[in-house]
Motif scaffolding. Structure first.
Motif, PDB file in Angstrom:
ATOM      1  N   PHE A 268      59.568   6.175  44.759  1.00  9.22           N
ATOM      2  CA  PHE A 268      58.964   6.892  43.639  1.00  9.22           C
ATOM      3  C   PHE A 268      57.629   6.250  43.267  1.00  9.22           C
ATOM      4  O   PHE A 268      56.646   6.934  42.976  1.00  9.22           O
ATOM      5  CB  PHE A 268      59.907   6.880  42.432  1.00  9.22           C
ATOM      6  CG  PHE A 268      61.191   7.639  42.658  1.00  9.22           C
ATOM      7  CD1 PHE A 268      61.235   9.014  42.512  1.00  9.22           C
ATOM      8  CD2 PHE A 268      62.341   6.975  43.041  1.00  9.22           C
ATOM      9  CE1 PHE A 268      62.408   9.723  42.722  1.00  9.22           C
ATOM     10  CE2 PHE A 268      63.531   7.669  43.255  1.00  9.22           C
ATOM     11  CZ  PHE A 268      63.562   9.050  43.097  1.00  9.22           C
ATOM     12  N   GLU A 269      57.601   4.915  43.274  1.00 11.62           N
ATOM     13  CA  GLU A 269      56.372   4.208  42.955  1.00 11.62           C
ATOM     14  C   GLU A 269      55.313   4.416  44.037  1.00 11.62           C
ATOM     15  O   GLU A 269      54.113   4.476  43.748  1.00 11.62           O
ATOM     16  CB  GLU A 269      56.658   2.719  42.778  1.00 11.62           C
ATOM     17  CG  GLU A 269      55.486   1.908  42.261  1.00 11.62           C
ATOM     18  CD  GLU A 269      54.991   2.385  40.904  1.00 11.62           C
ATOM     19  OE1 GLU A 269      53.781   2.238  40.638  1.00 11.62           O
ATOM     20  OE2 GLU A 269      55.808   2.913  40.120  1.00 11.62           O
ATOM     21  N   VAL A 271      54.795   7.146  45.732  1.00 17.45           N
ATOM     22  CA  VAL A 271      54.148   8.435  45.464  1.00 17.45           C
ATOM     23  C   VAL A 271      53.070   8.267  44.403  1.00 17.45           C
ATOM     24  O   VAL A 271      51.949   8.777  44.542  1.00 17.45           O
ATOM     25  CB  VAL A 271      55.186   9.488  45.026  1.00 17.45           C
ATOM     26  CG1 VAL A 271      54.477  10.798  44.656  1.00 17.45           C
ATOM     27  CG2 VAL A 271      56.212   9.738  46.133  1.00 17.45           C
ATOM     28  N   ARG A 272      53.382   7.539  43.348  1.00 18.27           N
ATOM     29  CA  ARG A 272      52.393   7.330  42.282  1.00 18.27           C
ATOM     30  C   ARG A 272      51.171   6.559  42.796  1.00 18.27           C
ATOM     31  O   ARG A 272      50.037   6.835  42.408  1.00 18.27           O
ATOM     32  CB  ARG A 272      53.039   6.589  41.113  1.00 18.27           C
ATOM     33  CG  ARG A 272      54.201   7.376  40.470  1.00 18.27           C
ATOM     34  CD  ARG A 272      54.759   6.659  39.250  1.00 18.27           C
ATOM     35  NE  ARG A 272      55.916   7.349  38.704  1.00 18.27           N
ATOM     36  CZ  ARG A 272      57.183   6.980  38.923  1.00 18.27           C
ATOM     37  NH1 ARG A 272      57.445   5.898  39.654  1.00 18.27           N
ATOM     38  NH2 ARG A 272      58.176   7.670  38.397  1.00 18.27           N
ATOM     39  N   LYS A 273      51.426   5.598  43.691  1.00 18.27           N
ATOM     40  CA  LYS A 273      50.313   4.821  44.246  1.00 18.27           C
ATOM     41  C   LYS A 273      49.450   5.647  45.201  1.00 18.27           C
ATOM     42  O   LYS A 273      48.301   5.271  45.471  1.00 18.27           O
ATOM     43  CB  LYS A 273      50.855   3.593  44.975  1.00 18.27           C
ATOM     44  CG  LYS A 273      51.388   2.518  44.045  1.00 18.27           C
ATOM     45  CD  LYS A 273      51.857   1.303  44.838  1.00 18.27           C
ATOM     46  CE  LYS A 273      52.320   0.190  43.920  1.00 18.27           C
ATOM     47  NZ  LYS A 273      52.794  -0.996  44.683  1.00 18.27           N
ATOM     48  N   VAL A 275      48.385   8.610  44.532  1.00 13.78           N
ATOM     49  CA  VAL A 275      47.522   9.508  43.762  1.00 13.78           C
ATOM     50  C   VAL A 275      46.042   9.140  43.866  1.00 13.78           C
ATOM     51  O   VAL A 275      45.201  10.010  44.168  1.00 13.78           O
ATOM     52  CB  VAL A 275      47.973   9.573  42.287  1.00 13.78           C
ATOM     53  CG1 VAL A 275      46.942  10.317  41.436  1.00 13.78           C
ATOM     54  CG2 VAL A 275      49.334  10.257  42.194  1.00 13.78           C
ATOM     55  N   PRO A 323      46.614  16.369  43.352  1.00 18.07           N
ATOM     56  CA  PRO A 323      47.721  15.423  43.241  1.00 18.07           C
ATOM     57  C   PRO A 323      48.832  15.890  42.305  1.00 18.07           C
ATOM     58  O   PRO A 323      49.962  15.415  42.402  1.00 18.07           O
ATOM     59  CB  PRO A 323      47.058  14.143  42.734  1.00 18.07           C
ATOM     60  CG  PRO A 323      45.748  14.574  42.163  1.00 18.07           C
ATOM     61  CD  PRO A 323      45.332  15.763  42.951  1.00 18.07           C
ATOM     62  N   LEU A 327      52.949  15.187  42.203  1.00 17.20           N
ATOM     63  CA  LEU A 327      53.659  14.637  41.044  1.00 17.20           C
ATOM     64  C   LEU A 327      54.732  15.594  40.541  1.00 17.20           C
ATOM     65  O   LEU A 327      55.803  15.163  40.086  1.00 17.20           O
ATOM     66  CB  LEU A 327      52.664  14.310  39.940  1.00 17.20           C
ATOM     67  CG  LEU A 327      51.685  13.169  40.258  1.00 17.20           C
ATOM     68  CD1 LEU A 327      50.650  13.012  39.149  1.00 17.20           C
ATOM     69  CD2 LEU A 327      52.430  11.865  40.491  1.00 17.20           C
ATOM     70  N   LEU A 330      57.573  15.225  42.772  1.00 16.43           N
ATOM     71  CA  LEU A 330      58.271  13.975  42.450  1.00 16.43           C
ATOM     72  C   LEU A 330      59.197  14.169  41.256  1.00 16.43           C
ATOM     73  O   LEU A 330      60.320  13.647  41.242  1.00 16.43           O
ATOM     74  CB  LEU A 330      57.251  12.872  42.163  1.00 16.43           C
ATOM     75  CG  LEU A 330      57.826  11.497  41.833  1.00 16.43           C
ATOM     76  CD1 LEU A 330      58.595  10.939  43.029  1.00 16.43           C
ATOM     77  CD2 LEU A 330      56.721  10.533  41.423  1.00 16.43           C
ATOM     78  N   GLU A 331      58.747  14.902  40.265  1.00 18.97           N
ATOM     79  CA  GLU A 331      59.572  15.163  39.092  1.00 18.97           C
ATOM     80  C   GLU A 331      60.850  15.904  39.471  1.00 18.97           C
ATOM     81  O   GLU A 331      61.918  15.654  38.910  1.00 18.97           O
ATOM     82  CB  GLU A 331      58.787  15.972  38.056  1.00 18.97           C
ATOM     83  CG  GLU A 331      57.785  15.155  37.262  1.00 18.97           C
ATOM     84  CD  GLU A 331      58.446  14.040  36.468  1.00 18.97           C
ATOM     85  OE1 GLU A 331      59.531  14.265  35.895  1.00 18.97           O
ATOM     86  OE2 GLU A 331      57.884  12.924  36.448  1.00 18.97           O
TER      87      GLU A 331
END
Length: 343
Positions: A268-269, A271-273, A275, A323, A327, A330-331
Motif C-alpha cells: 500500500f505504501e 503505491v503512495r510512493k 505518485v 495518479p 489512488l 488503492l482505496e
C-alpha cells in the motif's frame, strides 16, 4: 581502461547478488524497474535486452534511460560482434549501469537472425571473445546469461565447455536458465516451459566451477524455492515471470528473507510512493498506463485484487488519467481488506 578482476566493490555497495529479476522483453522497462525497486532495495534488476547494433549503429541511446533510484541495475546486451559489443558496453557504463550482461539465452527468431541470444550456445569461443572485448574497455562487471544448451546438444557436454571458455575470458558471474532452448519447432513462449528444467546440472556446474558465481533461472516461483537453491550451494537466483505477475509476493519480503536486512515492504505504501514518479512522467508527456501496466499484479491473491486490476486497466488508458486513478484503485483494495478482516 583496465577491467577490475574482482567484483568486490560492487558487492560491498549492492550486496551479494543473491536475488535478481530477469530481463524480460516488453516488461522490465524503466517504469517496471522503478516500481520493483520500491519493493526491494537489494534485488538486482535488469533491463530488457538492448541490442548492441541499436546503440552503436542506430544511436538509440534513449534505450539506456533509467533513474538513479533503480540501482543496482544491469544492462543486458544482445549481439555477437566483439568490437560492437565493446562499444555498446562503454555506452552502458557511461549511462551509469552497474553491470553489462551478454544475452546467450533468448530463443526468438529475431535474435537467431541476428546471430545472438541462445544461438551463441553453439559458439562459446565467440562468446569468450565478446566477453574479453567488453572487459577490456569497461570497469563494471561483465556477465553472461545462458541456457544449458540448444536443440540436439548434450547439455552435460556443452555447458561445461561453455563455462570453461567464458571463465578463461575473465567472466566471473553467470546466470544459467536451467533448460535447453529449441531454436526450431518451438515458439519463444513454449521455450519458457519446454523442455523440462535440469536444476541438478546447474548444481553440478557450481561444484565443477567453484570460483564462478552461478545463479539459476527458470521455473522459480517463490522465495521459499529461492532460499532452497541458495541453501543448496548456488550463489544466486534469478526470478522472472513470478516477480512480474506477483511482485509483492516475491519482492516485498526479499530484503528480509533473502538478504537478511530490512523489513517486509507494505505494498500500500509502495503505491503512495509511486505518485510523485507518476506525476513526473505525466508532466514529461507520458501516459499513466505506461507505468500502471506493471503494477496490475501488486495485490494478487489479496482481497480487492480484481477491483485493483479492473480500475487500473480501464482507467489508466484514458487520455486524462492521472495518479488519482491509482489512488482510487488503492482505496478499493483497502476497503476490501477491511471487509475481509471484519468477517
Amino acid at each position: 581502461m583496465n577491467r577490475k578482476d574482482e567484483n568486490s566493490d560492487i558487492i560491498n555497495n549492492y550486496g551479494d547478488f543473491r536475488l535478481s529479476v530477469a530481463p524480460m522483453m516488453d516488461w522490465t522497462d524503466r517504469h517496471c524497474r522503478y516500481f520493483h525497486r520500491l519493493l526491494s532495495s537489494r534485488t538486482l534488476l535488469y533491463t530488457e535486452m538492448v541490442t548492441a547494433p541499436a546503440l552503436v549503429r542506430g544511436g538509440a541511446l534513449h534505450l539506456l534511460d533509467h533513474s538513479t533510484q533503480e540501482h543496482p541495475v544491469a544492462l543486458q546486451l544482445g549481439g555477437s560482434d566483439p568490437q560492437e559489443l565493446a562499444q555498446a558496453a562503454i555506452l552502458g557504463e557511461q549511462a551509469g549501469y552497474d553491470e553489462v550482461n551478454l544475452n546467450c539465452g533468448c530463443p526468438s527468431d529475431r535474435v537467431q537472425s541476428g546471430t545472438f541470444g541462445a544461438v551463441l550456445m553453439r559458439e562459446p569461443g565467440r562468446v569468450a571473445d565478446c566477453v574479453s572485448a567488453m572487459r577490456e574497455v569497461v570497469d563494471v562487471d561483465v556477465t553472461v546469461k545462458c541456457r544449458i544448451g540448444v536443440d540436439e546438444q548434450d547439455p552435460t557436454e556443452v555447458l561445461p565447455d561453455f563455462l570453461e571458455q567464458i571463465r578463461a575470458s575473465g567472466c566471473r558471474r553467470v546466470i544459467i536458465h536451467a533448460r535447453k532452448a529449441w531454436l526450431q519447432g518451438l515458439s519463444p513462449k513454449e521455450n519458457r516451459d519446454i523442455p523440462s528444467l535440469d536444476y541438478a546440472l546447474v548444481h553440478q556446474m557450481k561444484a565443477a566451477f567453484p570460483d564462478l558465481h552461478i545463479s539459476v533461472n527458470g521455473g522459480i516461483t517463490s522465495l521459499t524455492q529461492a532460499r532452497a537453491m541458495l541453501d543448496a550451494g548456488l550463489d544466486g537466483v534469478m526470478i522472472g515471470r513470478a516477480a512480474y505477475h506477483h511482485p509483492a509476493e516475491i519482492l516485498a519480503d526479499a530484503d528480509r528473507l533473502i538478504f537478511q536486512t530490512g523489513q517486509t515492504v507494505d505494498p500500500f505504501e509502495v503505491v503512495r510512493k509511486m505518485v510523485p514518479y507518476v506525476e513526473r512522467h505525466l508532466a514529461s508527456g507520458g501516459r499513466l498506463h505506461q507505468i500502471t501496466r506493471h503494477m496490475l499484479g501488486l495485490f494478487a491473491g489479496r482481497p480487492g485484487a480484481r477491483s485493483w486490476r479492473r480500475m487500473l486497466s480501464e482507467g489508466a488508458v484514458r487520455k486524462d488519467a492521472g495518479p488519482m486513478i491509482m489512488l482510487q484503485a488503492l482505496e478499493s483494495v483497502l476497503s476490501a481488506a477491511q471487509e475481509d478482516a471484519a468477517v
